[in-house]
Design a protein around this motif. Structure first.
Motif, mmCIF file in Angstrom:
data_model
loop_
_atom_site.group_PDB
_atom_site.id
_atom_site.type_symbol
_atom_site.label_atom_id
_atom_site.label_comp_id
_atom_site.label_asym_id
_atom_site.label_seq_id
_atom_site.Cartn_x
_atom_site.Cartn_y
_atom_site.Cartn_z
ATOM 1 N N ARG A 17 0.844 -1.203 0.000
ATOM 2 C CA ARG A 17 0.000 0.000 0.000
ATOM 3 C C ARG A 17 0.871 1.242 0.000
ATOM 4 N N ARG A 18 0.676 2.111 -0.978
ATOM 5 C CA ARG A 18 1.502 3.322 -1.115
ATOM 6 C C ARG A 18 1.163 4.334 -0.030
ATOM 7 N N SER A 19 2.213 4.998 0.450
ATOM 8 C CA SER A 19 2.020 6.076 1.425
ATOM 9 C C SER A 19 2.262 7.438 0.781
ATOM 10 N N GLU A 23 -1.762 11.621 -4.135
ATOM 11 C CA GLU A 23 -2.794 11.141 -5.071
ATOM 12 C C GLU A 23 -2.790 9.617 -5.223
ATOM 13 N N LEU A 24 -1.701 8.970 -4.796
ATOM 14 C CA LEU A 24 -1.635 7.501 -4.886
ATOM 15 C C LEU A 24 -1.713 6.833 -3.506
ATOM 16 N N ALA A 25 -1.599 7.626 -2.444
ATOM 17 C CA ALA A 25 -1.550 7.068 -1.089
ATOM 18 C C ALA A 25 -2.828 6.300 -0.785
ATOM 19 N N GLU A 29 -0.264 -1.614 -4.826
ATOM 20 C CA GLU A 29 0.490 -1.840 -6.055
ATOM 21 C C GLU A 29 1.395 -3.044 -5.898
ATOM 22 N N LEU A 30 1.881 -3.508 -7.043
ATOM 23 C CA LEU A 30 3.020 -4.404 -7.046
ATOM 24 C C LEU A 30 4.237 -3.511 -6.824
ATOM 25 N N PRO A 31 5.069 -3.798 -5.815
ATOM 26 C CA PRO A 31 6.171 -2.888 -5.496
ATOM 27 C C PRO A 31 7.214 -2.851 -6.599
ATOM 28 N N GLY A 32 7.806 -1.672 -6.786
ATOM 29 C CA GLY A 32 8.834 -1.504 -7.818
ATOM 30 C C GLY A 32 9.158 -0.045 -7.976
ATOM 31 N N GLY A 33 9.662 0.328 -9.146
ATOM 32 C CA GLY A 33 9.985 1.728 -9.375
ATOM 33 C C GLY A 33 10.656 1.914 -10.723
ATOM 34 N N LYS A 34 11.192 3.109 -10.905
ATOM 35 C CA LYS A 34 11.742 3.475 -12.214
ATOM 36 C C LYS A 34 13.083 2.791 -12.476
ATOM 37 N N VAL A 35 13.257 2.381 -13.714
ATOM 38 C CA VAL A 35 14.539 1.836 -14.153
ATOM 39 C C VAL A 35 15.480 3.008 -14.391
ATOM 40 N N PRO A 68 0.372 1.333 -19.649
ATOM 41 C CA PRO A 68 0.702 2.761 -19.599
ATOM 42 C C PRO A 68 0.340 3.365 -18.245
ATOM 43 N N LEU A 69 1.235 4.217 -17.734
ATOM 44 C CA LEU A 69 1.033 4.863 -16.428
ATOM 45 C C LEU A 69 0.792 6.352 -16.561
ATOM 46 N N GLY A 70 0.874 6.882 -17.780
ATOM 47 C CA GLY A 70 0.801 8.330 -17.939
ATOM 48 C C GLY A 70 2.187 8.944 -17.806
ATOM 49 N N VAL A 74 5.718 3.488 -18.579
ATOM 50 C CA VAL A 74 5.019 2.248 -18.882
ATOM 51 C C VAL A 74 5.460 1.204 -17.848
ATOM 52 N N LEU A 75 4.482 0.420 -17.395
ATOM 53 C CA LEU A 75 4.719 -0.571 -16.338
ATOM 54 C C LEU A 75 5.003 -1.940 -16.938
ATOM 55 N N HIS A 76 6.139 -2.510 -16.566
ATOM 56 C CA HIS A 76 6.474 -3.895 -16.895
ATOM 57 C C HIS A 76 6.581 -4.669 -15.591
ATOM 58 N N GLN A 91 10.097 2.308 2.770
ATOM 59 C CA GLN A 91 9.858 3.614 2.133
ATOM 60 C C GLN A 91 8.751 3.439 1.117
ATOM 61 N N ASP A 92 7.997 4.497 0.879
ATOM 62 C CA ASP A 92 6.923 4.529 -0.136
ATOM 63 C C ASP A 92 5.663 3.740 0.244
ATOM 64 N N HIS A 93 5.740 2.822 1.208
ATOM 65 C CA HIS A 93 4.573 2.018 1.576
ATOM 66 C C HIS A 93 4.336 2.078 3.079
ATOM 67 N N TRP A 109 -6.390 -1.906 -5.548
ATOM 68 C CA TRP A 109 -5.232 -1.758 -6.439
ATOM 69 C C TRP A 109 -5.313 -0.453 -7.228
ATOM 70 N N LEU A 110 -4.164 0.137 -7.543
ATOM 71 C CA LEU A 110 -4.116 1.192 -8.558
ATOM 72 C C LEU A 110 -4.697 0.614 -9.843
ATOM 73 N N GLU A 111 -5.510 1.424 -10.549
ATOM 74 C CA GLU A 111 -6.179 0.894 -11.762
ATOM 75 C C GLU A 111 -5.195 0.217 -12.702
ATOM 76 N N GLN A 112 -4.051 0.897 -12.917
ATOM 77 C CA GLN A 112 -3.106 0.383 -13.917
ATOM 78 C C GLN A 112 -2.477 -0.928 -13.484
ATOM 79 N N ASP A 113 -2.521 -1.214 -12.178
ATOM 80 C CA ASP A 113 -1.939 -2.473 -11.706
ATOM 81 C C ASP A 113 -2.900 -3.647 -11.851
ATOM 82 N N VAL A 114 -4.191 -3.393 -11.980
ATOM 83 C CA VAL A 114 -5.170 -4.494 -12.000
ATOM 84 C C VAL A 114 -4.887 -5.493 -13.127
HETATM 85 N N1 DCM Z 1 3.662 2.771 -10.356
HETATM 86 C C1 DCM Z 1 2.459 2.122 -10.619
HETATM 87 N N2 DCM Z 1 2.326 0.800 -10.342
HETATM 88 C C2 DCM Z 1 3.352 0.120 -9.787
HETATM 89 C C3 DCM Z 1 4.572 0.753 -9.494
HETATM 90 C C4 DCM Z 1 4.696 2.094 -9.799
HETATM 91 O O1 DCM Z 1 1.539 2.754 -11.129
HETATM 92 N N3 DCM Z 1 3.182 -1.180 -9.528
HETATM 93 C C5 DCM Z 1 3.800 4.207 -10.688
HETATM 94 C C6 DCM Z 1 3.704 5.121 -9.516
HETATM 95 C C7 DCM Z 1 4.586 6.275 -9.889
HETATM 96 C C8 DCM Z 1 5.606 5.691 -10.858
HETATM 97 O O2 DCM Z 1 5.083 4.415 -11.255
HETATM 98 O O3 DCM Z 1 3.816 7.237 -10.590
HETATM 99 C C9 DCM Z 1 6.984 5.519 -10.276
HETATM 100 O O4 DCM Z 1 6.920 4.729 -9.121
HETATM 101 P P1 DCM Z 1 7.848 5.066 -7.854
HETATM 102 O O5 DCM Z 1 7.355 6.387 -7.317
HETATM 103 O O6 DCM Z 1 7.575 3.930 -6.916
HETATM 104 O O7 DCM Z 1 9.244 5.106 -8.361
#
Ligand code: DCM
Length: 124
Positions: A17-19, A23-25, A29-35, A68-70, A74-76, A91-93, A109-114
């Motif tokens: 759960r994002r903290s 706007e996302l708190a 999500e599936l945990p991760g981040g930017k490459v 797509p995340l906007g 883009v989420l992989h 951190q972040d959660h 879930w965040l919509e894009q993660d569903v």
């Molecule tokens: N993000 C997402 N779904 C995930 C992981 C990340 O939508 N499973 C989005 C949230 C942020 C961006 O990606 O807008 C970057 O994530 P972070 O802030 O964790 O680096």
């Protein structure tokens, strides 16, 4: 590219759960981040899961799809197996939950993660 982990352990999938940001708190999500430049996606995933959850992981397979995340992101998703450590929200959660297949939609879930989660469940 944003890379997220379908982290598995004994038939359960890890949800976080994002903290932040505001706007996302509260959304999961599936945990991760930017490459980062110079990293492969699996390298980025290992780093992010270490930083965010304090676990060492081994990336497995790429879960097919690109979501797509906007803002051009883009989420992989890659599967990941826990090698050591017990995940904690460093951190972040602010909460983590291990979900069985039957429980996958019990968190917001965040919509894009569903669609990514639905696809990832096939690897559970
Ligand atoms: N993000 C997402 N779904 C995930 C992981 C990340 O939508 N499973 C989005 C949230 C942020 C961006 O990606 O807008 C970057 O994530 P972070 O802030 O964790 O680096």
């Amino acid at each position: 590219m944003v890379v997220a982990g379908a982290v598995y352990d004994r038939g359960r999938l890890l949800a976080a759960r994002r903290s932040a940001p505001p706007e996302l708190a509260g959304r999961w999500e599936l945990p991760g981040g930017k490459v980062e430049p110079g990293e492969t996606p699996p390298e980025a995933l290992v780093r992010e899961l270490r930083e965010e959850l304090g676990i060492e992981t081994e990336p497995g397979e790429r879960v097919p799809g690109a979501w797509p995340l906007g803002r051009g992101h883009v989420l992989h998703v890659w599967t990941a197996r826990v090698l050591s450590g017990e995940p904690r929200p460093l951190q972040d959660h602010d909460e983590l939950r291990w979900l069985t297949r039957a429980e996958w939609d019990t968190v917001d879930w965040l919509e894009q993660d569903v669609p990514a989660v639905v696809e990832a469940l096939r690897y559970l």
